[in-house]
Write an enzyme that holds these catalytic residues in place. Sequence first.
Site, mmCIF file in Angstrom:
data_model
loop_
_atom_site.group_PDB
_atom_site.id
_atom_site.type_symbol
_atom_site.label_atom_id
_atom_site.label_comp_id
_atom_site.label_asym_id
_atom_site.label_seq_id
_atom_site.Cartn_x
_atom_site.Cartn_y
_atom_site.Cartn_z
ATOM 1 N N ASP A 29 -1.572 33.937 46.475
ATOM 2 C CA ASP A 29 -2.257 34.618 45.362
ATOM 3 C C ASP A 29 -1.235 35.498 44.650
ATOM 4 O OD1 ASP A 29 -5.527 35.547 44.844
ATOM 5 O OD2 ASP A 29 -3.896 36.665 43.899
ATOM 6 N N ILE A 30 -1.222 35.419 43.338
ATOM 7 C CA ILE A 30 -0.221 36.139 42.549
ATOM 8 C C ILE A 30 -0.460 37.652 42.585
ATOM 9 C CG2 ILE A 30 -1.331 36.094 40.255
ATOM 10 C CD1 ILE A 30 2.288 35.088 40.974
ATOM 11 N N HIS A 93 -11.956 27.915 45.439
ATOM 12 C CA HIS A 93 -10.801 28.357 46.230
ATOM 13 C C HIS A 93 -11.259 29.255 47.364
ATOM 14 C CE1 HIS A 93 -11.314 31.032 42.738
ATOM 15 N NE2 HIS A 93 -10.966 32.028 43.545
HETATM 16 P P1 5GP Z 1 -11.740 34.905 42.351
HETATM 17 O O1 5GP Z 1 -12.030 33.827 41.325
HETATM 18 O O2 5GP Z 1 -11.954 34.430 43.750
HETATM 19 O O3 5GP Z 1 -12.483 36.171 42.060
HETATM 20 O O4 5GP Z 1 -10.217 35.307 42.226
HETATM 21 C C1 5GP Z 1 -9.240 34.433 41.752
HETATM 22 C C2 5GP Z 1 -7.920 34.762 42.420
HETATM 23 O O5 5GP Z 1 -6.926 33.939 41.842
HETATM 24 C C3 5GP Z 1 -7.454 36.214 42.235
HETATM 25 O O6 5GP Z 1 -7.188 36.785 43.507
HETATM 26 C C4 5GP Z 1 -6.192 36.095 41.368
HETATM 27 O O7 5GP Z 1 -5.201 37.035 41.719
HETATM 28 C C5 5GP Z 1 -5.746 34.669 41.634
HETATM 29 N N1 5GP Z 1 -5.068 34.076 40.504
HETATM 30 C C6 5GP Z 1 -5.516 34.024 39.233
HETATM 31 N N2 5GP Z 1 -4.641 33.378 38.430
HETATM 32 C C7 5GP Z 1 -3.612 33.000 39.236
HETATM 33 C C8 5GP Z 1 -2.393 32.289 38.985
HETATM 34 O O8 5GP Z 1 -2.070 31.860 37.886
HETATM 35 N N3 5GP Z 1 -1.573 32.076 40.046
HETATM 36 C C9 5GP Z 1 -1.893 32.523 41.313
HETATM 37 N N4 5GP Z 1 -1.021 32.267 42.289
HETATM 38 N N5 5GP Z 1 -3.032 33.198 41.583
HETATM 39 C C10 5GP Z 1 -3.877 33.441 40.545
#
Ligand code: 5GP
Length: 130
Positions: A29-30, A93
Amino acid sequence: MASIFSRIIAGEIPCYKVAEDEHNFAFLDINPVAKGHVLCIPKHEVDYLFDLSDEEYASLMLFVKRVAEALKKTLPCVKVGEAVLGLEVPHAHVHLVPINKESDMNFFKEKLSLPAEEMQQIAEGIAKNF
Ligand code: 5GP
């Protein structure tokens, strides 16, 4: 339009890759909530985790288990926590986070910003143990 995660799988957007099999992909996660915060995703782009077919879901969960084992070997911790939120990126995810206490998995606290070399090192370590 392809999700940002499908573009990561396709190599159009860079990531710190940790593992891959025929149907699934894992990367750091970034904006990690803790060191070693990994996202595991199905290659088939589906927004809602529970819309995956039974086979896809089972395949993802077995992959998640293998990644969690590699993660724990790489970054020793009490447990690897697992969470599914999915409100930000519409591509199913599973979050995996090394935890020693409950607050290590608090998605509301300020995220870590780790140097690129450290992210690369962590990803390579997990990949080696996968
Ligand atoms: P959620 O949809 O579960 O709330 O969170 C999405 C997750 O994806 C977040 O923790 C965010 O930091 C991560 N994320 C979003 N865009 C990117 C990206 O382009 N690259 C990476 N490696 N992680 C990402």
